[in-house]
Design a protein around this motif. Structure first.
Motif, PDB file in Angstrom:
ATOM      1  N   LEU A 191      -5.524 -62.873  22.777  1.00  0.00           N
ATOM      2  CA  LEU A 191      -4.809 -64.179  23.335  1.00  0.00           C
ATOM      3  C   LEU A 191      -3.870 -64.596  22.429  1.00  0.00           C
ATOM      4  O   LEU A 191      -2.895 -65.169  22.914  1.00  0.00           O
ATOM      5  CB  LEU A 191      -5.869 -65.199  24.146  1.00  0.00           C
ATOM      6  N   ALA A 192      -4.412 -64.815  21.021  1.00  0.00           N
ATOM      7  CA  ALA A 192      -3.508 -65.346  20.172  1.00  0.00           C
ATOM      8  C   ALA A 192      -2.293 -64.431  20.069  1.00  0.00           C
ATOM      9  O   ALA A 192      -1.363 -64.963  19.590  1.00  0.00           O
ATOM     10  CB  ALA A 192      -4.276 -65.468  18.670  1.00  0.00           C
ATOM     11  N   VAL A 246     -12.711 -65.362  28.281  1.00  0.00           N
ATOM     12  CA  VAL A 246     -12.715 -64.217  27.386  1.00  0.00           C
ATOM     13  C   VAL A 246     -14.227 -64.378  27.065  1.00  0.00           C
ATOM     14  O   VAL A 246     -15.122 -63.596  26.962  1.00  0.00           O
ATOM     15  CB  VAL A 246     -11.971 -64.073  26.164  1.00  0.00           C
ATOM     16  N   ARG A 247     -14.622 -65.554  26.414  1.00  0.00           N
ATOM     17  CA  ARG A 247     -15.994 -65.970  25.928  1.00  0.00           C
ATOM     18  C   ARG A 247     -17.098 -65.722  27.088  1.00  0.00           C
ATOM     19  O   ARG A 247     -17.939 -65.069  26.849  1.00  0.00           O
ATOM     20  CB  ARG A 247     -16.068 -67.229  25.607  1.00  0.00           C
ATOM     21  N   HIS A 248     -16.672 -66.128  28.254  1.00  0.00           N
ATOM     22  CA  HIS A 248     -17.864 -65.749  29.139  1.00  0.00           C
ATOM     23  C   HIS A 248     -18.042 -64.687  29.820  1.00  0.00           C
ATOM     24  O   HIS A 248     -19.152 -64.088  29.903  1.00  0.00           O
ATOM     25  CB  HIS A 248     -17.230 -66.736  30.586  1.00  0.00           C
ATOM     26  N   HIS A 249     -16.787 -63.720  29.570  1.00  0.00           N
ATOM     27  CA  HIS A 249     -16.980 -62.294  30.128  1.00  0.00           C
ATOM     28  C   HIS A 249     -17.971 -61.587  28.986  1.00  0.00           C
ATOM     29  O   HIS A 249     -18.885 -60.633  29.229  1.00  0.00           O
ATOM     30  CB  HIS A 249     -15.705 -61.444  29.965  1.00  0.00           C
ATOM     31  N   HIS A 250     -18.013 -62.184  27.705  1.00  0.00           N
ATOM     32  CA  HIS A 250     -18.887 -61.541  26.752  1.00  0.00           C
ATOM     33  C   HIS A 250     -20.126 -61.823  26.714  1.00  0.00           C
ATOM     34  O   HIS A 250     -21.223 -61.263  26.928  1.00  0.00           O
ATOM     35  CB  HIS A 250     -18.291 -62.078  25.185  1.00  0.00           C
ATOM     36  N   SER A 251     -20.385 -63.236  27.318  1.00  0.00           N
ATOM     37  CA  SER A 251     -21.809 -63.940  27.322  1.00  0.00           C
ATOM     38  C   SER A 251     -22.404 -63.547  28.813  1.00  0.00           C
ATOM     39  O   SER A 251     -23.696 -63.418  28.862  1.00  0.00           O
ATOM     40  CB  SER A 251     -21.565 -65.399  26.947  1.00  0.00           C
ATOM     41  N   GLU A 276       3.208 -67.664  34.064  1.00  0.00           N
ATOM     42  CA  GLU A 276       3.188 -67.961  32.645  1.00  0.00           C
ATOM     43  C   GLU A 276       1.675 -67.587  32.225  1.00  0.00           C
ATOM     44  O   GLU A 276       1.445 -67.004  31.156  1.00  0.00           O
ATOM     45  CB  GLU A 276       2.961 -69.523  32.359  1.00  0.00           C
ATOM     46  N   GLY A 277       0.617 -67.554  32.999  1.00  0.00           N
ATOM     47  CA  GLY A 277      -0.664 -67.089  32.810  1.00  0.00           C
ATOM     48  C   GLY A 277      -0.740 -65.597  32.764  1.00  0.00           C
ATOM     49  O   GLY A 277      -1.326 -65.011  31.675  1.00  0.00           O
ATOM     50  N   ARG A 278       0.146 -64.923  33.354  1.00  0.00           N
ATOM     51  CA  ARG A 278      -0.012 -63.354  33.292  1.00  0.00           C
ATOM     52  C   ARG A 278       0.475 -62.993  31.840  1.00  0.00           C
ATOM     53  O   ARG A 278       0.018 -62.130  31.572  1.00  0.00           O
ATOM     54  CB  ARG A 278       1.270 -62.551  34.491  1.00  0.00           C
ATOM     55  N   GLY A 283      -4.045 -57.708  28.283  1.00  0.00           N
ATOM     56  CA  GLY A 283      -5.079 -57.040  27.530  1.00  0.00           C
ATOM     57  C   GLY A 283      -6.349 -57.839  27.082  1.00  0.00           C
ATOM     58  O   GLY A 283      -7.143 -57.496  26.117  1.00  0.00           O
ATOM     59  N   THR A 284      -6.524 -59.047  27.829  1.00  0.00           N
ATOM     60  CA  THR A 284      -7.759 -59.840  27.537  1.00  0.00           C
ATOM     61  C   THR A 284      -8.996 -59.603  28.608  1.00  0.00           C
ATOM     62  O   THR A 284      -9.909 -59.996  28.310  1.00  0.00           O
ATOM     63  CB  THR A 284      -7.349 -61.319  27.818  1.00  0.00           C
ATOM     64  N   GLY A 285      -8.299 -58.998  29.600  1.00  0.00           N
ATOM     65  CA  GLY A 285      -9.378 -58.482  30.884  1.00  0.00           C
ATOM     66  C   GLY A 285      -9.546 -59.634  31.641  1.00  0.00           C
ATOM     67  O   GLY A 285     -10.219 -59.640  32.478  1.00  0.00           O
ATOM     68  N   VAL A 286      -8.658 -60.897  31.312  1.00  0.00           N
ATOM     69  CA  VAL A 286      -8.778 -61.901  32.171  1.00  0.00           C
ATOM     70  C   VAL A 286      -7.801 -61.563  33.459  1.00  0.00           C
ATOM     71  O   VAL A 286      -6.483 -61.093  33.339  1.00  0.00           O
ATOM     72  CB  VAL A 286      -8.646 -63.226  31.452  1.00  0.00           C
ATOM     73  N   LYS A 287      -8.155 -62.223  34.792  1.00  0.00           N
ATOM     74  CA  LYS A 287      -7.302 -61.837  35.766  1.00  0.00           C
ATOM     75  C   LYS A 287      -7.145 -63.165  36.157  1.00  0.00           C
ATOM     76  O   LYS A 287      -7.582 -63.868  36.603  1.00  0.00           O
ATOM     77  CB  LYS A 287      -8.032 -61.091  36.811  1.00  0.00           C
TER      78      LYS A 287
END
Ligand code: ADP
Ligand code: MG
Length: 717
Positions: A191-192, A246-251, A276-278, A283-287
């Motif tokens: 994301l960074a 992203v954190r949620h996907h991990h936890s 903007e979001g796209r 590469g973050t796995g967030v949709k």
């Protein structure tokens, strides 16, 4: 070929100097996207550590701005510049006793204050003082007894409003550099990178203030944000939302479903947010998905029935799904997206499809973002927005409300809705998280980096004349306003936008692209037409877009040179938003022209006031466009008339009912946009077109086919 040359039909056109060019918003990036900052803040940021000197210009600036006491200390009011400085240092000594932030900080409170103040950022805890103290006391058990005693014995009963205000001020750590997102706030490295790829170097004020609050270690607050138009609010809410997922996907690797909802008032804005979001989720796995008609989103008892094989696009293409019998609907797979971006009605319809009383819930949603929150909580959308809010049933839900304008009624509604929810969930105030408000600059004001022109045109006819002069300023014309495309023209109603468009269509010379350079956009068009027009305007194929308040909010056409209020806006807030389509991300050179007629005089004062404040912010005391005599002469509007105006606009200009024959009644005719019949104008235009075409053929032949295209405007992106 130069667009301006063709529009002006000037024969002696000289290309503008490089310096003049660079002042136009459409010609590139602003040097710094920040609207408010002072030299010493910069110095402080670069040294990152030194205390600021006493008696600085930042403080003097503040004195023009009576409403916001940026420098009020938590201990006592600061009355003079030097006293303020003393107060700041005083506070620093006592900072340890203050409950500002107990996380280990690399910056002390004086520095935080200095930076926040010099950027005109003000953070306030919105909760009742009792609730704040209770919540603090459970957080910090050592101090709690003392504080509680204190609050009961002395503070609670005697605090004046001003003292309460001061007690609520917070000075959280600002974000100095986007690099800190990774180094200090540990956001997802991907994301960074995606943020860095956008090429932004300096965080804007709203980013500087809100990102640490939303990414920091202390419990995430509910957040109300009021920050100027074009100041980068989208990035401010998207980065934390994405990072949280992203954190949620991990936890919670097994929990799939909509985790965040972003609500925006128009499809245009919703789709822009998705775009903007796209860029940020790569590469973050967030949709991230734009809500479409027919998508199945809520938990209607089948939440776990995820059809792994199909993906949401197949459902979204099914336009009639909402109307399908329940059995068939159940076959539509639940949308598999982490972030859903939607207009209020679209989501409410989906959540209530095939239901009689209650709506389906969105049980996993942890973040609800309301972009342009004040309009979402305005009567037009209020019920739908609150329904969505209620349907987000997770106890850890956090809300973010973002806008450039926010009335106190909106803040009150937010507070009461949050309180109600907590009561419903059985959460005690002491267990709950904070509700913070962050304001950048002066609340409800227009950005200081655009030029405002308030033009009296007397009649509808006068406005049309004025606009034509804007399009084709001649040497003889008295008009001192030069507006180069691309620009937007706002009207009060759809029929008026349509009428103005057909009136102006033939004003663009054929060799400049003719009528295809000007378009009209409003909500009566189909979704496909709407998005095509948006695309062509962004691409630079359309130069002038006539529209309604549909485009007043949120949409970001980067390099727009100006905004024309052909009809005055219905409220001061709408003025702020309409003109905020130019001057985005700190760009200079945008112009906002507002015409008003005799009928408008009762409604002009609030707009004149906004312009006046904006020019003061800009430090334009000498040649102000709003003279004091005008402000004094313009009548004040009663509260009821303001309300009425906000709902209906100027009466005389309202869309005629279908039964009214257009030619009927003097009033209607007086407010009509065109004077000539369409037939006459087409005929005239054909003649003009033929002449122009033959001229340009000759010119092209003379130039041996070497027509230069260098000066033409090549689009917004
Ligand atoms: P707002 O929602 O506050 O009106 P947007 O989020 O639409 O503003 O952003 C306005 C413009 O500023 C966008 O084109 C965006 O890409 C740009 N922008 C955002 N943050 C920055 C930054 N830190 N530096 C430069 N430009 C930025
Ligand atoms: Mg926005």
């Amino acid at each position: 070929m130069d667009a301006f040359r063709l529009l002006t039909r000037s024969t002696k056109f000289k290309p503008a100097s490089a310096a003049a060019e660079s002042r136009l918003p459409s010609t590139g990036k602003a040097a710094n996207p920040q609207l408010f900052r002072t030299a010493e803040a910069d110095e402080l940021v670069s040294k990152n550590g030194k205390k600021r000197k006493r008696g600085t210009t930042a403080q003097q600036d503040e004195e023009d701005v009576p409403d916001l006491d940026f420098f009020s200390s938590n201990k006592r009011p600061a009355t003079s510049v030097t006293e303020t400085a003393v107060a700041i240092e005083d506070d620093a000594e006592k900072a340890s006793s203050q409950d500002v932030s107990d996380a280990a900080e690399s910056m002390d409170e004086v520095q935080r204050r200095t930076i926040l103040n010099s950027h005109k950022i003000k953070v306030t805890d919105m909760r009742d003082l009792d609730d704040i103290q209770q919540s603090e006391s459970t957080k910090d058990s050592k101090d709690s007894k003392k504080k509680k005693k204190k609050s009961k014995k002395e503070e609670a009963p005697v605090l004046s409003k001003k003292e309460q205000k001061r007690a609520r001020r917070l000075f959280p750590e600002p974000l100095l550099d986007f690099k800190e997102l990774r180094s200090k706030y540990k956001i997802s490295s991907r994301l960074a990178e995606n943020v860095a790829d956008q090429g932004f170097t300096v965080p804007t004020e709203v980013q500087l203030g809100t990102l640490p609050l939303l990414l920091g270690e202390s419990s995430e607050p509910d957040l109300l944000v009021v920050a100027p138009t074009g100041s980068g609010k989208t990035l401010s809410f998207l980065i934390p939302v994405i990072n949280k997922i992203v954190r949620h996907h991990h936890s919670h690797p097994d929990e799939h479903g909509i985790l965040s909802v972003v609500v925006a008032p128009t499809k245009e804005l919703a789709s822009q947010i998705v775009n903007e979001g796209r860029k940020l989720v790569v590469g973050t796995g967030v949709k991230i998905t734009l809500m479409k008609k027919g998508m199945r989103v809520g938990d209607d008892g089948n939440a776990n029935v995820l059809d792994e094989k199909s993906d949401e696009s197949s459902a979204s293409e099914d336009e009639d799904a909402d109307n399908k019998p329940k059995k068939e609907r159940a076959n539509i797979p639940l949308t598999k997206s982490d972030i859903l971006v939607t207009t209020p009605l679209m989501l409410v319809n989906a959540l209530s499809a095939n239901r009689t009383s209650t709506m389906a819930t969105l049980p996993l949603v942890r973040s609800l973002v309301m972009d342009e929150a004040d309009v979402l909580l305005d009567p037009l959308f209020r019920e739908q927005t609150l329904d969505i809010w209620k349907s987000c049933s997770h106890p850890d839900l956090r809300v973010g409300l973002w806008s450039a304008t926010m009335g106190s009624n909106i803040e009150d509604m937010t507070k009461s809705t949050i309180k109600e929810r907590q009561e419903d969930l059985g959460q005690k105030p002491s267990e709950s998280h904070a509700l913070l408000r962050l304001v950048v600059g002066l609340k409800d004001s227009a950005i200081p980096n655009i030029e405002h022109k308030l033009v009296y045109a007397a009649t509808e006819q006068g406005k049309l004349l004025g606009l034509r002069q804007l399009l084709r300023p001649s040497a003889a014309s008295a008009s001192d306003i030069r507006l180069r495309p691309p620009f937007l023209i706002f009207t009060q109603t759809i029929p008026r936008a349509v009428a103005l468009h057909s009136e102006l269509k033939y004003d663009i010379p054929a060799e400049a692209g003719g009528s295809s350079r000007i378009a009209v956009l409003h909500s009566d068009l189909s979704d496909i037409q709407r998005s095509e027009i948006m695309r062509d305007f962004r691409k630079g194929e359309i130069w002038i877009l006539v529209t309604t308040d549909l485009l007043a909010r949120g949409v970001d056409f980067r390099g727009i040179n100006g905004v024309v209020n052909y009809d005055i806006p219905n409220s001061a807030a709408v003025y702020v938003h309409r003109v905020g389509r130019t001057g985005r991300a700190g760009r200079e050179g945008g112009i906002a022209v507002t015409y008003y007629t005799k009928e408008d005089i009762p409604y002009v004062k609030s707009i004149a006031n906004i312009i006046d404040v904006s020019e003061k912010l800009r430090g334009k005391e000498g040649d102000k466009s709003i003279q004091k005599w005008l402000l004094d002469a313009l009548p004040n509007l009663s509260k009821n008339s303001k309300k009425d105006m906000k709902r209906h606009g100027v009466k005389a200009r309202q869309a005629p009912r279908l039964t009214d024959k257009e030619e009927d009644g003097k009033g209607a005719r007086g407010m009509r946009i065109s004077t000539k019949s369409g037939f006459e104008r087409r005929l005239e235009n054909k003649k003009k077109g033929a002449i122009a075409a033959s001229r340009s053929r000759k010119a092209a032949a003379a130039a041996d086919g070497n027509v230069s295209d260098a000066g033409s405007w090549a689009g917004l992106d």
